[in-house]
Write a protein that holds these residues in place. Structure first.
Motif, PDB file in Angstrom:
ATOM      1  N   SER A 107      13.050 -49.256  59.113  1.00 52.75           N
ATOM      2  CA  SER A 107      14.069 -50.211  59.561  1.00 52.75           C
ATOM      3  C   SER A 107      13.766 -50.708  60.971  1.00 52.75           C
ATOM      4  CB  SER A 107      15.449 -49.563  59.515  1.00 52.75           C
ATOM      5  OG  SER A 107      15.473 -48.417  60.340  1.00 52.75           O
ATOM      6  N   LEU A 108      13.300 -49.812  61.840  1.00 52.74           N
ATOM      7  CA  LEU A 108      12.931 -50.224  63.193  1.00 52.74           C
ATOM      8  C   LEU A 108      11.792 -51.234  63.155  1.00 52.74           C
ATOM      9  CD1 LEU A 108      12.800 -50.053  66.270  1.00 52.74           C
ATOM     10  CD2 LEU A 108      11.367 -48.029  66.012  1.00 52.74           C
ATOM     11  N   LEU A 109      10.772 -50.956  62.359  1.00 46.92           N
ATOM     12  CA  LEU A 109       9.636 -51.871  62.265  1.00 46.92           C
ATOM     13  C   LEU A 109      10.047 -53.208  61.662  1.00 46.92           C
ATOM     14  CD1 LEU A 109       6.912 -49.331  61.079  1.00 46.92           C
ATOM     15  CD2 LEU A 109       7.402 -50.099  63.397  1.00 46.92           C
ATOM     16  N   GLU A 121       1.778 -56.419  67.478  1.00 44.70           N
ATOM     17  CA  GLU A 121       1.092 -56.525  66.191  1.00 44.70           C
ATOM     18  C   GLU A 121       1.077 -55.151  65.532  1.00 44.70           C
ATOM     19  OE1 GLU A 121      -3.187 -58.114  64.355  1.00 44.70           O
ATOM     20  OE2 GLU A 121      -2.660 -58.466  66.457  1.00 44.70           O
ATOM     21  N   LEU A 122       1.546 -55.093  64.282  1.00 45.92           N
ATOM     22  CA  LEU A 122       1.628 -53.838  63.546  1.00 45.92           C
ATOM     23  C   LEU A 122       0.424 -53.686  62.622  1.00 45.92           C
ATOM     24  CD1 LEU A 122       5.408 -53.890  62.486  1.00 45.92           C
ATOM     25  CD2 LEU A 122       4.395 -52.968  64.570  1.00 45.92           C
ATOM     26  N   LYS A 137       2.461 -64.090  48.371  1.00 48.27           N
ATOM     27  CA  LYS A 137       3.471 -64.866  47.664  1.00 48.27           C
ATOM     28  C   LYS A 137       4.876 -64.563  48.178  1.00 48.27           C
ATOM     29  CE  LYS A 137       5.245 -65.667  42.975  1.00 48.27           C
ATOM     30  NZ  LYS A 137       5.097 -65.303  41.532  1.00 48.27           N
ATOM     31  N   GLU A 138       5.197 -63.276  48.352  1.00 46.85           N
ATOM     32  CA  GLU A 138       6.546 -62.877  48.756  1.00 46.85           C
ATOM     33  C   GLU A 138       6.690 -62.719  50.260  1.00 46.85           C
ATOM     34  OE1 GLU A 138       7.421 -59.298  46.643  1.00 46.85           O
ATOM     35  OE2 GLU A 138       7.806 -60.341  44.751  1.00 46.85           O
ATOM     36  N   LYS A 139       5.542 -62.793  51.000  1.00 45.11           N
ATOM     37  CA  LYS A 139       5.532 -62.634  52.453  1.00 45.11           C
ATOM     38  C   LYS A 139       6.094 -61.279  52.886  1.00 45.11           C
ATOM     39  CE  LYS A 139       5.849 -67.597  53.333  1.00 45.11           C
ATOM     40  NZ  LYS A 139       4.389 -67.676  53.496  1.00 45.11           N
ATOM     41  N   LYS A 140       5.787 -60.255  52.122  1.00 39.48           N
ATOM     42  CA  LYS A 140       6.167 -58.886  52.478  1.00 39.48           C
ATOM     43  C   LYS A 140       5.301 -57.923  51.679  1.00 39.48           C
ATOM     44  CE  LYS A 140       9.856 -58.385  49.075  1.00 39.48           C
ATOM     45  NZ  LYS A 140      11.278 -58.116  48.844  1.00 39.48           N
ATOM     46  N   ASP A 141       5.166 -56.730  52.208  1.00 43.18           N
ATOM     47  CA  ASP A 141       4.356 -55.706  51.563  1.00 43.18           C
ATOM     48  C   ASP A 141       5.168 -54.999  50.491  1.00 43.18           C
ATOM     49  OD1 ASP A 141       1.921 -54.039  51.440  1.00 43.18           O
ATOM     50  OD2 ASP A 141       3.265 -52.467  52.146  1.00 43.18           O
ATOM     51  N   SER A 142       4.561 -54.730  49.353  1.00 43.18           N
ATOM     52  CA  SER A 142       5.276 -54.084  48.248  1.00 43.18           C
ATOM     53  C   SER A 142       5.515 -52.606  48.498  1.00 43.18           C
ATOM     54  CB  SER A 142       4.488 -54.255  46.941  1.00 43.18           C
ATOM     55  OG  SER A 142       4.369 -55.617  46.598  1.00 43.18           O
ATOM     56  N   GLN A 153       6.493 -57.224  56.603  1.00 48.08           N
ATOM     57  CA  GLN A 153       5.607 -58.371  56.483  1.00 48.08           C
ATOM     58  C   GLN A 153       4.151 -57.945  56.658  1.00 48.08           C
ATOM     59  OE1 GLN A 153       6.887 -61.322  59.309  1.00 48.08           O
ATOM     60  NE2 GLN A 153       9.002 -61.320  58.571  1.00 48.08           N
ATOM     61  N   THR A 154       3.942 -56.878  57.400  1.00 44.45           N
ATOM     62  CA  THR A 154       2.589 -56.368  57.625  1.00 44.45           C
ATOM     63  C   THR A 154       2.074 -55.677  56.369  1.00 44.45           C
ATOM     64  OG1 THR A 154       3.095 -56.012  59.959  1.00 44.45           O
ATOM     65  CG2 THR A 154       1.170 -54.867  59.060  1.00 44.45           C
TER      66      THR A 154
END
Length: 785
Positions: free
Chosen positions: A671-673, A691-692, A720-725, A730-731
């Motif tokens: 949540s912090l990240l 930058e993470l 496609k979703e602009k987030k990591d599964s 986002q990183t």
């Protein structure tokens, strides 16, 4: 490989095969699965079928050599054909969506990644739609080849690295140690080397002065007196290295640039070895001298009287030098043996702790033993006892209380302690914690994971790695711990009574990815506070990831949010999240090398596992300072940042690298990240200073034949979703371990100022990072207390 290397490789493979195969010289499927050591039998079965060229149900040495020759010596196209055959389960010459889903499901299991079925379907469709160019409903070999060519380096490096027994071990490359006089080595070690040189020079001077004063008494007495004078200094100064409050104060002065304050524990250990060595030489020299005296016809004393009694009158207090010397040597050897790492790290910390308290009787015996020791001890001893008195008074003046406990994945205990009014600390500091209900006399150091701007509570994240930490975690696994009774019930009643809706606080959904769900509230100032977080399908974990960047009381905010949704009350009071009132004591705070981060220009923060805790505090503090500089127009809601920075914050760029073994470990601070990424998203590309970089070591890399499809699908779906599964950030989470050479090359190429690397984690990784920092002339600091 050349001809010689190829012959050695063939010989090695033959030997490995014979150790696995039976008397018939063949390997069946069960032997193959055991040897391959893969988690999912799908890949073992597919490899076995493809290796078994004659379809006999067993693999001969010739078949194995043929297959390995293709995979190791073959061209990228040969390896790609093998990969296509692995994916083409039914052997139809094409791959349909169901076959691809089966392969990806096995890839997830191999990489220890847990995703819901819906996310697996999304991954399958993302890869299938990208590869199926002609929309025929199947993927041909040419389409798979074209898809792989979009990922640079994959075809060239395609391997089956998980099958360690199938490939020869890589030759060990011994990294050339930097020479003492090289600029790279001197950049990180100049203060260390200078202090060592002063230490050695001082010992030589003390030894020479004391020995020269006793030239008339023979060589054995000269050696004994020389070592004794060095021991006077060592046995008094060794305490100075553990004056934590003094060292914390020194970190804020210019002396921090000159003295190796970050290596105080290493110097303490070094001096311990020196004390043991000098004591043994000192004792042997006296024993030789006593033996020579006993053999003399003029001596009225026998050898054992000289060594063990006060009759000879040796020493300045009733002739007690000999018996006190024997007692000192026994106590020293006991302390030395019980201070070894095998004792401290094998669940016997109490043995180390109690025997280490022997320094008190040792100092008393040293005063009786040597006529001049009290002079050497006067200043260090006064400082030592003054600091101990202050620490004891401050820690025992008033008992604090643990108000909340969260049990997190990977056996991490998250404690929230009510913050004392005068407890001031800086990001990255640590404290000593004592919980009488766990162990009355044990104090253990832990990094403070909350930011100093968080006024109400202190956060500690404690991983279960020893006897005390395991007892702490296990005590909260019970539904109702004995020391969490009445207060927990009263807090639940207090939450139920809190029916007032917080003004300006509107619940909003936030997407943490397929593996997590959460609820977030945003107040008028735009500060997002996590109300609750949990992995999908798991009980609610409470609000362990809460980002409290304002002055609002964290527990009150959660109670108010719970009042809005009565169902949230029962979810928050699960067995993994408990309200408590446990008495505890703290001693600190104490400074660490991470205090220098805000004075850096380009900081690289590297945390391994629970080693993120000091950086969690730092990142939250950065977030708070970032929010403090941010302004929002009340009319048009336009936001802008002040151009100036804090006087004590010179950061131009921060690279945060977090390395975890498994997927669950990322849930500690996700949540912090997420909040950090949300703030960075509002800035321009040039204005983003954070930058993470996330790495999951259990996941197989995209060059591995058992994971290449999965990593391609994860990349496609992330774009496609602009987030990591995996984390919902986002990183993109990178599989495997970082290539440190490439990481530091990228950092050096950015030219954002002088680079300083801060690390918290395992000592083995610290050695690797230190070597790379020396290569790039980066300043390296390791969290060590």
């Amino acid at each position: 490989m050349n001809a010689e290397e190829d012959a050695k490789w063939l010989q090695w493979v033959t030997h490995q095969f014979k150790t696995i195969a039976g008397e018939d010289g063949e390997i069946n499927l069960q032997d193959f699965k055991k040897a391959l050591k893969v988690k999912e039998s799908f890949f073992a079965e597919r490899f076995f079928v493809l290796f078994d060229s004659d379809g006999s149900g067993t693999i001969t040495l010739q078949e194995l050599q043929k297959a390995l020759t293709l995979l190791i010596h073959g061209s990228p196209m040969d390896k790609l054909k093998f990969l296509f055959q692995v994916y083409d389960v039914d052997g139809s010459g094409s791959i349909d969506a169901d076959e691809l889903r089966t392969v990806l499901q096995s890839c997830l299991y191999e990489s220890a990644i847990s995703l819901p079925k819906e996310k697996l379907d999304q991954l399958t469709l993302a890869l299938f739609e990208s590869a199926d160019k002609d929309c025929s409903g199947t993927i041909t070999f040419e389409e798979l080849r074209d898809e792989l060519q979009r990922f640079p380096g994959v075809l060239e490096n395609l391997t089956i690295s998980a099958a360690h027994w199938l490939t020869p071990p890589a030759p060990q490359r011994h990294r050339r140690q930097p020479r003492l006089l090289t600029s790279a080595y001197w950049h990180n070690h100049r203060s260390h080397v200078l202090c060592l040189a002063v230490f050695v020079g001082l010992h030589m001077l003390l030894f020479a002065l004391a020995a020269s004063a006793y030239r008339a008494f023979g060589s054995s007495v000269m050696v004994a007196k020389g070592c004794g004078q060095c021991l006077n200094f060592d046995c008094s100064f060794i305490a100075v290295l553990m004056l934590r409050r003094c060292l914390t104060w020194l970190r804020a002065t210019w002396l921090a640039q000159v003295l190796p304050l970050d290596h105080n524990i290493q110097f303490h250990q070094l001096m311990g070895y020196v004390v043991v060595g000098l004591s043994l030489v000192h004792t042997v020299a006296h024993v030789v001298n006593f033996a020579l005296q006993a053999q003399s016809e003029t001596s009225p004393f026998r050898f054992w009287e000289l060594l063990l009694t006060t009759r000879p009158g040796i020493g300045w207090v009733h002739g007690s030098a000999s018996p006190t010397g024997v007692a000192l040597l026994l106590l020293l050897l006991l302390m030395f043996a019980c201070s070894s790492s095998c004792v401290r790290r094998s669940g016997h910390f109490e043995v180390f702790y109690w025997t280490h308290l022997s320094y008190l009787p040792m100092w008393l015996l040293l005063i009786l033993h040597g006529p001049n020791f009290w002079k050497w001890l006067l200043v260090p001893g006064t400082l030592f006892f003054l600091e101990k008195t202050i620490s004891l008074a401050a820690s025992r003046m008033a008992a604090l209380h643990i108000v909340e406990v969260n049990l997190l994945p990977s056996k991490v205990t998250h404690l929230l302690i009510k913050r004392p009014p005068l407890f001031h600390y800086r990001p990255g500091d640590y404290l000593y914690l004592n919980i009488p209900s766990i162990a009355r006399y044990e104090w253990h150091p832990f990094t403070i994971s909350s930011a100093p701007e968080q006024k109400d509570t202190i956060w500690l994240h404690i991983r279960s790695q020893g006897q005390w930490t395991n007892r702490l975690f296990e005590s909260f696994k019970k539904p109702e711990p004995v020391f969490c009774g009445s207060k927990r019930l009263s807090r639940r009643l207090e939450m139920k009574r809190s029916q007032r809706k917080p003004q300006g606080l509107q619940p909003q959904p936030i997407d943490f990815g397929a593996s997590a769900q959460g609820a977030v509230a945003s107040n008028k100032e735009g500060i997002v506070e996590l109300i609750s977080y949990r992995p999908e399908g798991a009980p609610w974990q409470g609000h362990e990831g809460l980002v409290n960047t304002g002055t609002k009381d964290r527990t009150r905010a959660q109670r108010e949010a719970a009042a809005e949704d009565p169902a949230l009350v029962s979810e928050m009071s699960s067995e993994n999240h408990q309200f408590c009132n446990i008495k505890c004591y703290i001693d600190g705070p104490y400074g660490t090398p991470t205090r220098r981060i805000f004075a850096s220009e380009h900081a690289v923060l590297i945390g391994a596992g629970i080693g993120i805790t000091p950086f969690a505090s730092i990142l939250q503090s950065i977030l708070y300072r970032h929010q403090k500089r941010k302004h929002i127009c009340p009319n048009c809601q336009h936001s802008w940042m002040e151009s100036g920075q804090d006087e004590d914050m010179k950061l131009h760029k921060v690279d945060f690298i977090w390395i975890n073994r498994d997927q669950q470990s990322f849930e500690w601070f996700v949540s912090l990240l997420t909040k950090l990424e949300m703030d960075q998203a509002e800035e321009t590309q040039e204005g983003r200073f954070l930058e993470l970089h996330m790495y999951m070591t259990s996941a197989l890399s995209k060059n591995d034949i058992k994971a290449i499809g999965l990593q391609m699908a994860l990349d496609l779906l992330a774009k496609k979703e602009k987030k990591d599964s995996i984390t919902g950030l986002q990183t993109r989470t990178q599989p495997g371990r970082p290539d440190w050479n490439k990481v530091f090359q990228k950092v050096a190429a950015e030219k954002k100022g002088k680079v300083q690397v801060f690390f918290c984690g395992s000592p083995a990784l610290a050695k690797i990072l230190k070597g790379h920092c020396e290569q790039f002339s980066f300043k390296f600091f390791q969290e060590n207390f």
